[in-house]
Design a protein around this motif. Structure first.
Motif, short mmCIF file in Angstrom:
data_model
loop_
_atom_site.label_atom_id
_atom_site.label_comp_id
_atom_site.label_asym_id
_atom_site.label_seq_id
_atom_site.Cartn_x
_atom_site.Cartn_y
_atom_site.Cartn_z
N VAL A 100 27.61 42.14 41.61
CA VAL A 100 28.64 41.63 40.72
C VAL A 100 29.94 42.39 40.92
O VAL A 100 29.98 43.44 41.54
CB VAL A 100 28.20 41.72 39.24
N SER A 101 31.00 41.83 40.36
CA SER A 101 32.32 42.43 40.46
C SER A 101 32.77 42.88 39.08
O SER A 101 32.57 42.18 38.10
CB SER A 101 33.31 41.40 41.01
N TYR A 102 33.38 44.05 39.03
CA TYR A 102 33.92 44.56 37.77
C TYR A 102 35.44 44.62 37.80
O TYR A 102 36.05 45.12 36.88
CB TYR A 102 33.37 45.96 37.50
N SER A 103 36.04 44.12 38.86
CA SER A 103 37.48 44.26 39.01
C SER A 103 38.25 43.04 38.53
O SER A 103 39.42 42.89 38.82
CB SER A 103 37.82 44.55 40.48
N LYS A 107 35.53 38.54 30.50
CA LYS A 107 34.61 39.17 29.55
C LYS A 107 33.19 39.17 30.10
O LYS A 107 32.43 40.10 29.87
CB LYS A 107 34.67 38.44 28.21
N LYS A 108 32.85 38.12 30.83
CA LYS A 108 31.51 38.02 31.41
C LYS A 108 31.47 38.75 32.75
O LYS A 108 32.50 39.10 33.31
CB LYS A 108 31.15 36.54 31.61
N ILE A 109 30.26 38.96 33.24
CA ILE A 109 30.04 39.62 34.52
C ILE A 109 29.78 38.51 35.55
O ILE A 109 28.93 37.66 35.33
CB ILE A 109 28.80 40.54 34.45
N TYR A 110 30.51 38.53 36.66
CA TYR A 110 30.35 37.49 37.67
C TYR A 110 30.00 38.09 39.02
O TYR A 110 30.44 39.18 39.36
CB TYR A 110 31.64 36.67 37.83
N GLY A 111 29.26 37.32 39.78
CA GLY A 111 28.94 37.71 41.14
C GLY A 111 28.79 36.48 42.01
O GLY A 111 28.73 35.35 41.53
N THR A 112 28.72 36.72 43.31
CA THR A 112 28.54 35.64 44.28
C THR A 112 27.49 36.01 45.31
O THR A 112 27.31 35.30 46.29
CB THR A 112 29.85 35.36 45.04
#
Length: 180
Positions: A100-103, A107-112
């Motif tokens: 996931v990315s924190y940058s 508000k939510k946590i996203y990843g690819t």
């Protein structure tokens, strides 16, 4: 809650120097100042309540897969479609790791991404294999293979691996012959 707390602690907790990641987690959980632990924990609770109205959230409500275009670095958006993912970062010991990315400013946590490729192979008279891939095989948003495997990944469902030539021919969409 644990994910948010661990991430917040990594960013803001006081830490002794020269601890590896595993020892640092042990330190934060067992040896760090109790008052610091509670302060950071309460900060996380307050932030979750501010962002979502409650701290008690289903993991899939906040841990999401979102691939809006072919960019390597995605600009995630809480208002655009996304898919719940039950996996967590390998940082927390998850074997089926999800990156996931924190940058981003969401508000939510996203990843690819997740484990780039996971396969289970049975060797015998005939090879039998299943695999799973986070997202899709293509980086082209116009391709049918851009996100065609994300539902399988999200549901931890493996697909058959076409190992033998006759299986590939039976399932092919088109064929290509170099020089033609």
């Amino acid at each position: 809650l644990a994910h948010y707390y661990g991430t917040h602690y990594l960013r803001h907790g006081k830490r002794p120097s020269q601890l590896n990641a595993m020892d640092l987690m042990h330190y934060f959980g067992n040896k760090s100042n109790t008052k610091e632990r509670l302060t950071l924990f309460n900060e996380v609770i307050s932030k979750l309540e501010e962002d979502f109205g409650t701290w008690n959230l289903p993991w899939g409500d906040v841990n999401r897969y979102q691939r809006l275009n072919g960019d390597i670095y995605q600009k995630f958006d809480d208002n655009k479609p996304s898919i719940p993912i039950g996996f967590a970062s390998g940082r927390w010991g998850a074997l089926a790791a999800y990156g996931v990315s924190y940058s981003n400013n969401t508000k939510k946590i996203y990843g690819t991404r997740g484990n780039s490729f996971v396969a289970v192979v049975e060797f015998g008279d005939k090879v039998n294999a299943k695999s799973i891939l986070a997202g899709g095989q293509s980086g082209n948003p116009e391709s049918p293979h851009f996100d065609d495997q994300i539902e399988l990944y999200a549901n931890a469902e493996f697909k058959d691996v076409l190992f033998y030539k006759e299986d590939v021919i039976k399932h092919n969409i088109r064929t290509y012959h170099p020089g033609n």
